[in-house]
Enzyme design. Structure first.
Site, PDB file in Angstrom:
ATOM      1  N   HIS A  55     -90.768 -53.712 -27.023  1.00 48.57           N
ATOM      2  CA  HIS A  55     -91.249 -52.422 -26.512  1.00 48.57           C
ATOM      3  C   HIS A  55     -90.314 -51.502 -26.380  1.00 48.57           C
ATOM      4  O   HIS A  55     -89.220 -51.687 -26.610  1.00 48.57           O
ATOM      5  CB  HIS A  55     -92.059 -52.677 -25.123  1.00 48.57           C
ATOM      6  CG  HIS A  55     -91.209 -53.100 -24.119  1.00 48.57           C
ATOM      7  ND1 HIS A  55     -90.595 -54.342 -23.955  1.00 48.57           N
ATOM      8  CD2 HIS A  55     -91.020 -52.194 -22.967  1.00 48.57           C
ATOM      9  CE1 HIS A  55     -89.633 -54.122 -22.830  1.00 48.57           C
ATOM     10  NE2 HIS A  55     -90.320 -52.976 -22.122  1.00 48.57           N
ATOM     11  N   HIS A  57     -88.769 -49.226 -24.187  1.00 49.49           N
ATOM     12  CA  HIS A  57     -88.008 -49.008 -22.947  1.00 49.49           C
ATOM     13  C   HIS A  57     -86.527 -48.658 -23.319  1.00 49.49           C
ATOM     14  O   HIS A  57     -86.239 -49.770 -24.058  1.00 49.49           O
ATOM     15  CB  HIS A  57     -88.419 -49.842 -21.887  1.00 49.49           C
ATOM     16  CG  HIS A  57     -89.441 -49.408 -21.179  1.00 49.49           C
ATOM     17  ND1 HIS A  57     -90.348 -50.122 -20.369  1.00 49.49           N
ATOM     18  CD2 HIS A  57     -90.235 -48.437 -21.153  1.00 49.49           C
ATOM     19  CE1 HIS A  57     -91.301 -49.802 -19.695  1.00 49.49           C
ATOM     20  NE2 HIS A  57     -91.372 -48.772 -20.309  1.00 49.49           N
ATOM     21  N   ASP A  59     -83.944 -49.860 -21.833  1.00 54.00           N
ATOM     22  CA  ASP A  59     -83.143 -51.097 -21.853  1.00 54.00           C
ATOM     23  C   ASP A  59     -83.488 -52.228 -22.955  1.00 54.00           C
ATOM     24  O   ASP A  59     -82.672 -53.271 -23.180  1.00 54.00           O
ATOM     25  CB  ASP A  59     -83.022 -51.840 -20.363  1.00 54.00           C
ATOM     26  CG  ASP A  59     -84.620 -52.104 -20.190  1.00 54.00           C
ATOM     27  OD1 ASP A  59     -85.490 -51.281 -20.395  1.00 54.00           O
ATOM     28  OD2 ASP A  59     -84.704 -53.429 -19.812  1.00 54.00           O
ATOM     29  N   HIS A  60     -84.019 -51.903 -23.817  1.00 53.12           N
ATOM     30  CA  HIS A  60     -84.734 -52.791 -24.866  1.00 53.12           C
ATOM     31  C   HIS A  60     -84.306 -52.342 -26.451  1.00 53.12           C
ATOM     32  O   HIS A  60     -84.232 -52.885 -27.021  1.00 53.12           O
ATOM     33  CB  HIS A  60     -86.041 -53.039 -24.824  1.00 53.12           C
ATOM     34  CG  HIS A  60     -86.405 -53.780 -23.589  1.00 53.12           C
ATOM     35  ND1 HIS A  60     -87.019 -55.340 -23.700  1.00 53.12           N
ATOM     36  CD2 HIS A  60     -86.483 -53.305 -22.282  1.00 53.12           C
ATOM     37  CE1 HIS A  60     -87.149 -55.579 -22.339  1.00 53.12           C
ATOM     38  NE2 HIS A  60     -86.954 -54.320 -21.334  1.00 53.12           N
ATOM     39  N   HIS A 113     -97.614 -53.639 -19.583  1.00 53.38           N
ATOM     40  CA  HIS A 113     -96.252 -53.076 -19.300  1.00 53.38           C
ATOM     41  C   HIS A 113     -96.310 -51.767 -19.873  1.00 53.38           C
ATOM     42  O   HIS A 113     -95.827 -50.806 -19.220  1.00 53.38           O
ATOM     43  CB  HIS A 113     -95.194 -54.011 -19.536  1.00 53.38           C
ATOM     44  CG  HIS A 113     -93.901 -53.691 -19.282  1.00 53.38           C
ATOM     45  ND1 HIS A 113     -93.443 -53.419 -17.968  1.00 53.38           N
ATOM     46  CD2 HIS A 113     -92.779 -53.354 -19.995  1.00 53.38           C
ATOM     47  CE1 HIS A 113     -92.287 -53.037 -17.902  1.00 53.38           C
ATOM     48  NE2 HIS A 113     -91.737 -53.045 -19.081  1.00 53.38           N
ATOM     49  N   ASP A 130     -90.892 -57.923 -21.553  1.00 52.98           N
ATOM     50  CA  ASP A 130     -91.239 -57.425 -20.061  1.00 52.98           C
ATOM     51  C   ASP A 130     -92.616 -57.737 -19.597  1.00 52.98           C
ATOM     52  O   ASP A 130     -93.230 -57.107 -18.937  1.00 52.98           O
ATOM     53  CB  ASP A 130     -90.986 -55.933 -19.726  1.00 52.98           C
ATOM     54  CG  ASP A 130     -89.390 -55.900 -19.732  1.00 52.98           C
ATOM     55  OD1 ASP A 130     -88.411 -56.671 -19.959  1.00 52.98           O
ATOM     56  OD2 ASP A 130     -89.011 -54.531 -19.586  1.00 52.98           O
ATOM     57  N   HIS A 168     -85.464 -60.308 -18.607  1.00 48.39           N
ATOM     58  CA  HIS A 168     -84.883 -60.123 -17.568  1.00 48.39           C
ATOM     59  C   HIS A 168     -84.418 -61.254 -16.468  1.00 48.39           C
ATOM     60  O   HIS A 168     -85.448 -62.197 -16.632  1.00 48.39           O
ATOM     61  CB  HIS A 168     -85.511 -58.928 -16.754  1.00 48.39           C
ATOM     62  CG  HIS A 168     -85.601 -57.611 -17.270  1.00 48.39           C
ATOM     63  ND1 HIS A 168     -84.514 -56.783 -16.962  1.00 48.39           N
ATOM     64  CD2 HIS A 168     -86.320 -56.854 -18.045  1.00 48.39           C
ATOM     65  CE1 HIS A 168     -84.487 -55.483 -17.655  1.00 48.39           C
ATOM     66  NE2 HIS A 168     -85.980 -55.682 -18.204  1.00 48.39           N
TER      67      HIS A 168
END
Ligand code: ZN
Ligand code: FE
Length: 257
Positions: A55, A57, A59-60, A113, A130, A168
């Site tokens: 996805h 985001h 941090d990905h 998410h 996530d 995570h």
């Protein structure tokens, strides 16, 4: 065969580095940080061939463009989301075929998410970003409880021994909440002790398995009578459907400290 190793990044992300029978050809899932991946590749003597994105985001995907520039890796990502590099869009029902690595993954749509979130399943492993965490699930930033419950049901339908590589290390905090929902669940107590001992030695609690999560993750247990009773007690109302139970547990967790 698929071998997976964690590359820790930021405060609690795992970027998953994986290879098939040829240990020199690597893929990475959700590289939020290029530097950490470059160091891990150099340390292992691997060449990066493929990037899988679950996805959008930061941090990905934060390291995707830099990794593509450095390695020329091919990128696969969710058809309904933006990825900061040219990528092959994938959606549920597609397969990612990687013949040079002798690997193949089925794509599963897991919205909730984010609106277009996908998971990659193959070789007894699921990379779920996530969506599903150990003893928890992702927050509903772009999707509805209906969508997220259906996504979690799709993951729960995988074989019990499927290894779950989420993005995570949230396990201990999730377990504190899960034990509030189901204080009498013996599997929760056992996993809490094991996870605490792993974290005390700085060992990841991930991967978990689908079988374990079905026994203790409250977000996979909206149809279990005890979980429903706890959600109803928290809501102060009766909850008519598994979606209503799930939505209440998600709300409860959002405010849980
Ligand atoms: Zn996310
Ligand atoms: Fe994340």
């Amino acid at each position: 065969m698929l071998t997976v190793t964690p590359v820790p990044a930021f405060s609690d992300n795992y970027l998953w580095l994986a290879h098939g029978n040829d240990a020199g050809r690597a893929l990475v899932v959700d590289p939020g940080d290029a530097r950490a991946v470059v160091d891990a590749l150099a340390g292992a003597g691997m060449a990066l061939e493929v990037i899988l994105v679950t996805h959008h985001h930061p941090d990905h995907v934060g390291g995707v463009a830099d990794l593509v520039a450095r390695t020329g890796a091919r990128v696969y990502g969710p058809a309904r989301e933006q990825v900061p590099a040219p990528f092959t869009p994938v959606r549920g029902g597609d397969a990612v075929e990687l013949p040079s690595m002798q690997l193949r993954f089925d794509v599963i749509d897991v919205p909730g998410h984010t609106a277009g979130h996908v998971a990659y399943y193959g070789h007894g492993v699921v990379f779920c970003g996530d969506t599903l965490f150990s003893a928890g699930c992702g927050r509903l930033f772009e999707g509805t409880p209906e969508q997220m419950l259906a996504s979690l049901d799709a993951l729960a339908a995988l074989p019990d021994d499927t290894r779950v590589y989420c993005a995570h290390e949230y396990t201990l905090a999730n377990l504190r909440f899960a034990m509030t929902v189901e204080p009498e669940n013996p599997d929760l107590r056992a996993w809490q002790q094991e996870a605490a001992s792993l974290r005390a030695r700085d060992v990841p609690t991930i991967p978990t398995t689908i079988g374990r999560e079905k026994r203790l993750n409250p977000f996979l247990r909206a149809r279990v009578a005890g979980v429903r009773r706890a959600a109803e007690a928290h809501a102060g109302a009766s909850l008519a459907s598994p979606v209503a139970v799930f939505a209440e547990i998600r709300r409860w967790k959002d405010g849980f400290r």
